[in-house]
Motif scaffolding. Sequence first.
Motif, mmCIF file in Angstrom:
data_model
loop_
_atom_site.group_PDB
_atom_site.id
_atom_site.type_symbol
_atom_site.label_atom_id
_atom_site.label_comp_id
_atom_site.label_asym_id
_atom_site.label_seq_id
_atom_site.Cartn_x
_atom_site.Cartn_y
_atom_site.Cartn_z
ATOM 1 N N VAL A 65 0.827 -1.032 -0.143
ATOM 2 C CA VAL A 65 -0.286 0.230 -0.106
ATOM 3 C C VAL A 65 0.654 1.292 0.060
ATOM 4 O O VAL A 65 1.288 1.312 0.872
ATOM 5 C CB VAL A 65 -1.131 0.524 1.036
ATOM 6 N N VAL A 66 0.427 1.974 -1.278
ATOM 7 C CA VAL A 66 1.149 3.349 -1.068
ATOM 8 C C VAL A 66 0.336 4.468 0.041
ATOM 9 O O VAL A 66 -0.907 4.199 0.831
ATOM 10 C CB VAL A 66 0.627 4.572 -2.121
ATOM 11 N N VAL A 67 2.012 4.977 0.908
ATOM 12 C CA VAL A 67 0.773 5.543 2.220
ATOM 13 C C VAL A 67 1.800 7.483 2.194
ATOM 14 O O VAL A 67 2.818 7.566 2.217
ATOM 15 C CB VAL A 67 1.960 4.649 3.496
ATOM 16 N N ASP A 68 0.983 7.563 2.526
ATOM 17 C CA ASP A 68 0.869 9.479 3.198
ATOM 18 C C ASP A 68 1.666 9.253 5.212
ATOM 19 O O ASP A 68 1.291 8.675 5.516
ATOM 20 C CB ASP A 68 -0.335 10.237 3.249
ATOM 21 N N PRO A 69 2.899 9.595 4.472
ATOM 22 C CA PRO A 69 3.464 9.094 5.807
ATOM 23 C C PRO A 69 3.429 10.571 6.620
ATOM 24 O O PRO A 69 3.656 10.667 8.039
ATOM 25 C CB PRO A 69 4.658 9.042 5.869
ATOM 26 N N SER A 70 3.011 11.644 6.504
ATOM 27 C CA SER A 70 2.529 12.654 7.459
ATOM 28 C C SER A 70 1.836 12.017 8.732
ATOM 29 O O SER A 70 0.778 11.616 8.397
ATOM 30 C CB SER A 70 1.990 13.715 6.444
#
Length: 715
Positions: free
Chosen positions: A141-146
């Motif tokens: 899964v592509v993740v937004d790390p913010s």
Amino acid sequence: MGETASVWPGRNWPLGATWTRASTNFAVYAPNATAMWLCLFDEDPDGQERETRHELTEASLGIWHGELPDIAPGTRYGYRADGAWDPANGHRFNVDKLLLDPYSLATAGTIRHDRALFGYDWDHPEERSTEDSAPVTARSVVVDPSFDWEGDAPMKTRWRDTVIYELHVKGFTQLHDRVPEHLRGTYAGLGSPAVVDYLRDLGVTAVELLPVHQFFSEPSILERGLSNYWGYNSIAYFAPDGGYSSSGDRGQQVSEFKEMVKSLHRGGIEVILDVVYNHTAEAGPAGPTLSFRGLDDKGFYKRVPPPDGPQGWQFDDTYWDVTGCGNTVNSWDNLALRLILDSLRYWVTEMHVDGFRFDLMPALARTGTEVDFHCALLIAIGQDPVLRHVKLIAEPWDVSMDGYLVGRMPPPWVEWNDQYRDTLRDFWLRGTGGVRNVATRLAGSSDLYADDGRSAYNSVNFITSHDGFTLRDLVSYERKHNEANGEDNRDGSDNNRSCNHGVEGETDDARIIALRRRQAANLMVTLCLSNGVPMITAGDERGRTQRGNNNAYCQDNEISWLDWRPDDAWLDVYETTKAALRLRREHTALRQRHWFEGSPTIPGGPKDLAWLHPSGREMTEADWGDASLSGVGTFMSGAPLREPGPSGEQLIDNSFLLWFNAADRPMEIALPANEWVQAGEVVLSTDETLPAGTGVKAGQELVIGPRTVVVVSST
């Protein structure tokens, strides 16, 4: 299935899927592949899953890479790698197998036991399979790390102040009535106020979580209708397991894990991860192809030399295995070493965890097949500016004959000390003669840790762990009862050093129940007041039982989950444990920084440590050799503390006298005039005839009840 060539070149670092609002860069290491496809998954208008393949044509330094615009967080993806099918030489490329990204920050879905998961033809294992594994396996899964950490920072609790509590994320809260039902068994449940308050009130300073790296159950367990509960079957070392998420598995598990850490830190609780870098869920040559095997089988796993005789593919002897799980990760390999270090740093810097407990550490610390404390991994961790300052705990053994290394891990590593466990079990439960070894363990195991500059806090002391009997079962069973595991009770250790005190298993006999509870309390008090770092297994303080199962690795049910109902809880043991931890926390005499020397710490003062015979004299060499001696006393001198009093500053002496009687008969104690405790008060006791508050003075004679601990504080 769609296909497009609209891929930008991208870059070969960092590995994994790196998301920005403008684009996402994909990079995966597969140095011997001949072609690589990035596969994206979404749903068509009818809700059916759709796969779109993008060929990555750029490759440098063994890394395939490319960049795509307009990729949203939550996008599911995987890889397909083409190349040679030559298992004898470590090449198992198969474009029909969808592979997880080794650097994926989250995974979606699970795997189903199916032939499609295996890279070879099921009926002809020497041939490559053409069955597509995508329908039965998970996706990266592509993740937004913010994430807003709101000022959260490392706690850096000193080892001498640390009390570890080993728990399972799901099992600890699955039955917790004060955790909202939809949060039970999840990261959010573990970070809930009811749980944090309980841990803080008990007195622990760190939770050690059983594996939370994404893992999947072994096919052999699934075939028995069970699942891997403990989680020692990792496959994605950057991804928190999606099964413990209450909010979803499209990246939400990452934020939920971070919220859990932030909540625990606010409560003064550090987070330590039990990590399994020594093997993966791909198991042996006949295991499923999920990730590493399809990308770099030759480099990632240790191999055995080919057997003598005709050369050829040895299907059952491809991997060298000192983990008992089918494979051993080759920590000298470029990808494996880089992945382990990157993973560790990620969990510290991005997920804010405070340390790690390494499963089967000797399996990783090998050059070739020999254990080597100068191996690349240990050197790299020791010099790393991030990792060298976190808590590093080794399980100092693997399943090989030469892999038992208790007392031998180099600084700054601390170790699980199973010799402490065995010695204290023998003392309290089996009547093993003599107290020499008991005294050594109580004082910090100097025989293991004092010869190379380490301290007593290099010893993680424990009586039980996830692997074996619970404390309640330890005093209730003499034999394992693992029938529910489906292995005809062959699994699990037979070396339990336990005692049922007259009846195997649960009983209505009030006398036996009272004795079991007292023995459990004795073990907990001893653990909490020993020199070293105490580790408590979740639920032991309240009498959790696994019904005699000493290997509940596949029991994701009430056998393993902590029962929070008060009906059958041993709440007296809870109160005793809590009191012992409070004493430890409040008095430096019970957690001294330096090794005891048996000499005064200040001129004219008492010895820092003295061992006492029941007759009142200090122990002699003959006493230490007396196999019939089953009780001993110890004096621990506290450094004088300055504390404001009614008439200004005054000296407070917080020294302690502890008596341990493991015999099944009372022990008469003589307290002649001495330099240690002139007068005192019982502050903790498992002897009903000597409750807390009882006054004690020099010249007095006491009778310590059978199988009891009495702790006296000087006044």
